[in-house]
Design a protein around this motif. Structure first.
Motif, PDB file in Angstrom:
ATOM      1  N   UNK A  93      -8.440  20.609  38.664  1.00  0.00           N
ATOM      2  CA  UNK A  93      -7.204  21.392  38.617  1.00  0.00           C
ATOM      3  C   UNK A  93      -6.978  22.004  37.230  1.00  0.00           C
ATOM      4  N   UNK A  94      -7.434  21.326  36.181  1.00  0.00           N
ATOM      5  CA  UNK A  94      -7.232  21.830  34.811  1.00  0.00           C
ATOM      6  C   UNK A  94      -7.813  23.229  34.616  1.00  0.00           C
ATOM      7  N   UNK A  95      -8.690  23.674  35.500  1.00  0.00           N
ATOM      8  CA  UNK A  95      -9.274  25.014  35.413  1.00  0.00           C
ATOM      9  C   UNK A  95      -8.178  26.076  35.271  1.00  0.00           C
ATOM     10  N   UNK A  96      -7.119  25.967  36.092  1.00  0.00           N
ATOM     11  CA  UNK A  96      -6.083  27.010  36.070  1.00  0.00           C
ATOM     12  C   UNK A  96      -5.246  26.959  34.790  1.00  0.00           C
ATOM     13  N   UNK A  97      -5.217  25.808  34.130  1.00  0.00           N
ATOM     14  CA  UNK A  97      -4.510  25.702  32.851  1.00  0.00           C
ATOM     15  C   UNK A  97      -5.353  26.359  31.755  1.00  0.00           C
ATOM     16  N   UNK A  98      -6.674  26.193  31.852  1.00  0.00           N
ATOM     17  CA  UNK A  98      -7.577  26.795  30.866  1.00  0.00           C
ATOM     18  C   UNK A  98      -7.721  28.304  31.077  1.00  0.00           C
ATOM     19  N   UNK A  99      -7.593  28.742  32.316  1.00  0.00           N
ATOM     20  CA  UNK A  99      -7.719  30.170  32.674  1.00  0.00           C
ATOM     21  C   UNK A  99      -6.346  30.685  33.116  1.00  0.00           C
ATOM     22  N   UNK A 119       5.828  29.263  32.322  1.00  0.00           N
ATOM     23  CA  UNK A 119       7.251  29.087  32.041  1.00  0.00           C
ATOM     24  C   UNK A 119       7.648  27.607  32.130  1.00  0.00           C
ATOM     25  N   UNK A 120       7.239  26.954  33.222  1.00  0.00           N
ATOM     26  CA  UNK A 120       7.616  25.558  33.430  1.00  0.00           C
ATOM     27  C   UNK A 120       6.543  24.579  32.965  1.00  0.00           C
ATOM     28  N   UNK A 121       5.445  25.125  32.441  1.00  0.00           N
ATOM     29  CA  UNK A 121       4.352  24.284  31.933  1.00  0.00           C
ATOM     30  C   UNK A 121       3.907  23.256  32.972  1.00  0.00           C
ATOM     31  N   UNK A 122       3.577  23.764  34.177  1.00  0.00           N
ATOM     32  CA  UNK A 122       3.152  22.878  35.250  1.00  0.00           C
ATOM     33  C   UNK A 122       2.199  23.587  36.205  1.00  0.00           C
ATOM     34  N   UNK A 123       1.445  22.791  36.934  1.00  0.00           N
ATOM     35  CA  UNK A 123       0.560  23.307  37.980  1.00  0.00           C
ATOM     36  C   UNK A 123       1.400  23.530  39.231  1.00  0.00           C
ATOM     37  N   UNK A 124       1.193  24.667  39.895  1.00  0.00           N
ATOM     38  CA  UNK A 124       1.967  24.943  41.105  1.00  0.00           C
ATOM     39  C   UNK A 124       1.065  25.428  42.232  1.00  0.00           C
ATOM     40  N   UNK A 125       1.555  25.232  43.445  1.00  0.00           N
ATOM     41  CA  UNK A 125       0.941  25.830  44.620  1.00  0.00           C
ATOM     42  C   UNK A 125       2.023  26.659  45.296  1.00  0.00           C
ATOM     43  N   UNK A 126       1.662  27.888  45.651  1.00  0.00           N
ATOM     44  CA  UNK A 126       2.574  28.793  46.338  1.00  0.00           C
ATOM     45  C   UNK A 126       1.948  29.139  47.678  1.00  0.00           C
ATOM     46  N   UNK A 127       2.774  29.211  48.723  1.00  0.00           N
ATOM     47  CA  UNK A 127       2.263  29.564  50.049  1.00  0.00           C
ATOM     48  C   UNK A 127       3.417  30.006  50.926  1.00  0.00           C
ATOM     49  N   UNK A 128       3.083  30.676  52.010  1.00  0.00           N
ATOM     50  CA  UNK A 128       4.058  31.038  53.020  1.00  0.00           C
ATOM     51  C   UNK A 128       4.038  29.990  54.109  1.00  0.00           C
ATOM     52  N   UNK A 129       5.215  29.596  54.575  1.00  0.00           N
ATOM     53  CA  UNK A 129       5.335  28.587  55.628  1.00  0.00           C
ATOM     54  C   UNK A 129       5.976  29.242  56.843  1.00  0.00           C
ATOM     55  N   UNK A 130       5.278  29.174  57.985  1.00  0.00           N
ATOM     56  CA  UNK A 130       5.760  29.799  59.214  1.00  0.00           C
ATOM     57  C   UNK A 130       6.707  28.851  59.934  1.00  0.00           C
ATOM     58  N   UNK A 131       7.976  29.005  59.653  1.00  0.00           N
ATOM     59  CA  UNK A 131       9.033  28.225  60.311  1.00  0.00           C
ATOM     60  C   UNK A 131      10.216  29.151  60.540  1.00  0.00           C
ATOM     61  N   UNK A 132      11.029  28.874  61.578  1.00  0.00           N
ATOM     62  CA  UNK A 132      12.209  29.716  61.798  1.00  0.00           C
ATOM     63  C   UNK A 132      13.243  29.538  60.677  1.00  0.00           C
ATOM     64  N   UNK A 133      13.997  30.605  60.439  1.00  0.00           N
ATOM     65  CA  UNK A 133      14.995  30.597  59.362  1.00  0.00           C
ATOM     66  C   UNK A 133      16.014  29.472  59.533  1.00  0.00           C
ATOM     67  N   UNK A 134      16.262  29.066  60.770  1.00  0.00           N
ATOM     68  CA  UNK A 134      17.240  28.001  61.030  1.00  0.00           C
ATOM     69  C   UNK A 134      16.821  26.661  60.412  1.00  0.00           C
ATOM     70  N   UNK A 135      15.555  26.541  60.002  1.00  0.00           N
ATOM     71  CA  UNK A 135      15.077  25.309  59.361  1.00  0.00           C
ATOM     72  C   UNK A 135      15.395  25.254  57.861  1.00  0.00           C
ATOM     73  N   UNK A 182      -6.850  15.944  36.583  1.00  0.00           N
ATOM     74  CA  UNK A 182      -8.303  16.018  36.754  1.00  0.00           C
ATOM     75  C   UNK A 182      -8.745  15.977  38.221  1.00  0.00           C
ATOM     76  N   UNK A 183      -7.798  16.057  39.157  1.00  0.00           N
ATOM     77  CA  UNK A 183      -8.145  16.071  40.578  1.00  0.00           C
ATOM     78  C   UNK A 183      -8.951  17.337  40.882  1.00  0.00           C
ATOM     79  N   UNK A 184     -10.091  17.199  41.567  1.00  0.00           N
ATOM     80  CA  UNK A 184     -10.838  18.401  41.963  1.00  0.00           C
ATOM     81  C   UNK A 184     -10.002  19.222  42.954  1.00  0.00           C
TER      82      UNK A 184
END
Length: 184
Positions: free
Chosen positions: A71-77, A104-120, A160-162
């Motif tokens: 995971x550190x790859x994205x911090x180095x790049x 900005x937040x000095x952290x590793x993040x994952x972003x994705x779209x989640x297919x759920x109805x707006x009522x959730x 260090x998680x792959x």
């Protein structure tokens, strides 16, 4: 279509499930039987791109061996993010994952779209509230929730998680989240 039905359809197609999925199904008394595979094998056919953050143009497509990169790859790049697609993300109703270092937040993040109805919205906000810094926003144009999760908040993820371990942990988190949503 429910999570149980999606898993049953995959088994009917001759696909294999992981021990994690079988254990979760058993905990719900879902009668699932079929072939087994490891989580690492599950994501062997992913599509991976390294992408420039500013232009969002692809730098390079990578093969599955890239998933052994820590995971550190994205911090180095920091000028790039890693975009990953897999047919298995459909099971947990997610589109592709974007993994990056948030300067900005000095952290590793994952972003994705989640297919759920707006009522959730309320339920999802409540469920994500256990993760410090998680963000959720409904995108009316796509009909998806835009979800941003700090990766180190998830179980089993360290710096260090792959990447294969990161993807598996995100998948397990979303699987549990959907199971909880469907039980509400």
């Amino acid at each position: 279509m429910s999570l149980q039905n999606r898993l049953q359809d995959l088994l009917k197609e001759g696909q294999a499930l992981t021990d994690f999925e079988y254990n979760k199904a058993a905990s719900q008394n879902w009668p699932l039987e079929g072939a087994k595979m490891t989580e690492e094998a599950r994501f062997a056919d992913v599509y991976i791109e390294r992408v420039d953050k500013e232009s969002e143009e692809m730098i390079q497509a990578e093969n599955a061996a890239f998933l052994n990169t820590p995971l550190t790859y994205v911090k180095k790049q920091q000028k790039e993010f890693i975009y990953i697609e897999s047919k298995w993300f459909d099971v947990v109703r997610a589109d592709g994952l974007a993994i990056e270092w948030d300067e900005v937040f000095q952290t590793y993040t994952v972003l994705f779209g989640l297919k759920r109805p707006k009522k959730d919205t309320g339920l999802l906000k409540e469920m994500l509230s256990t993760l410090n810094g998680a963000q959720l926003q409904f995108n009316g144009q796509d009909g998806l929730f835009d979800v941003n999760i700090p990766l180190l908040e998830l179980e089993d993820i360290k710096e260090d998680t792959p990447l294969i371990g990161v993807i598996s942990a995100v998948y397990r988190y979303l699987f549990n989240l959907l199971m909880q949503l469907e039980n509400e």
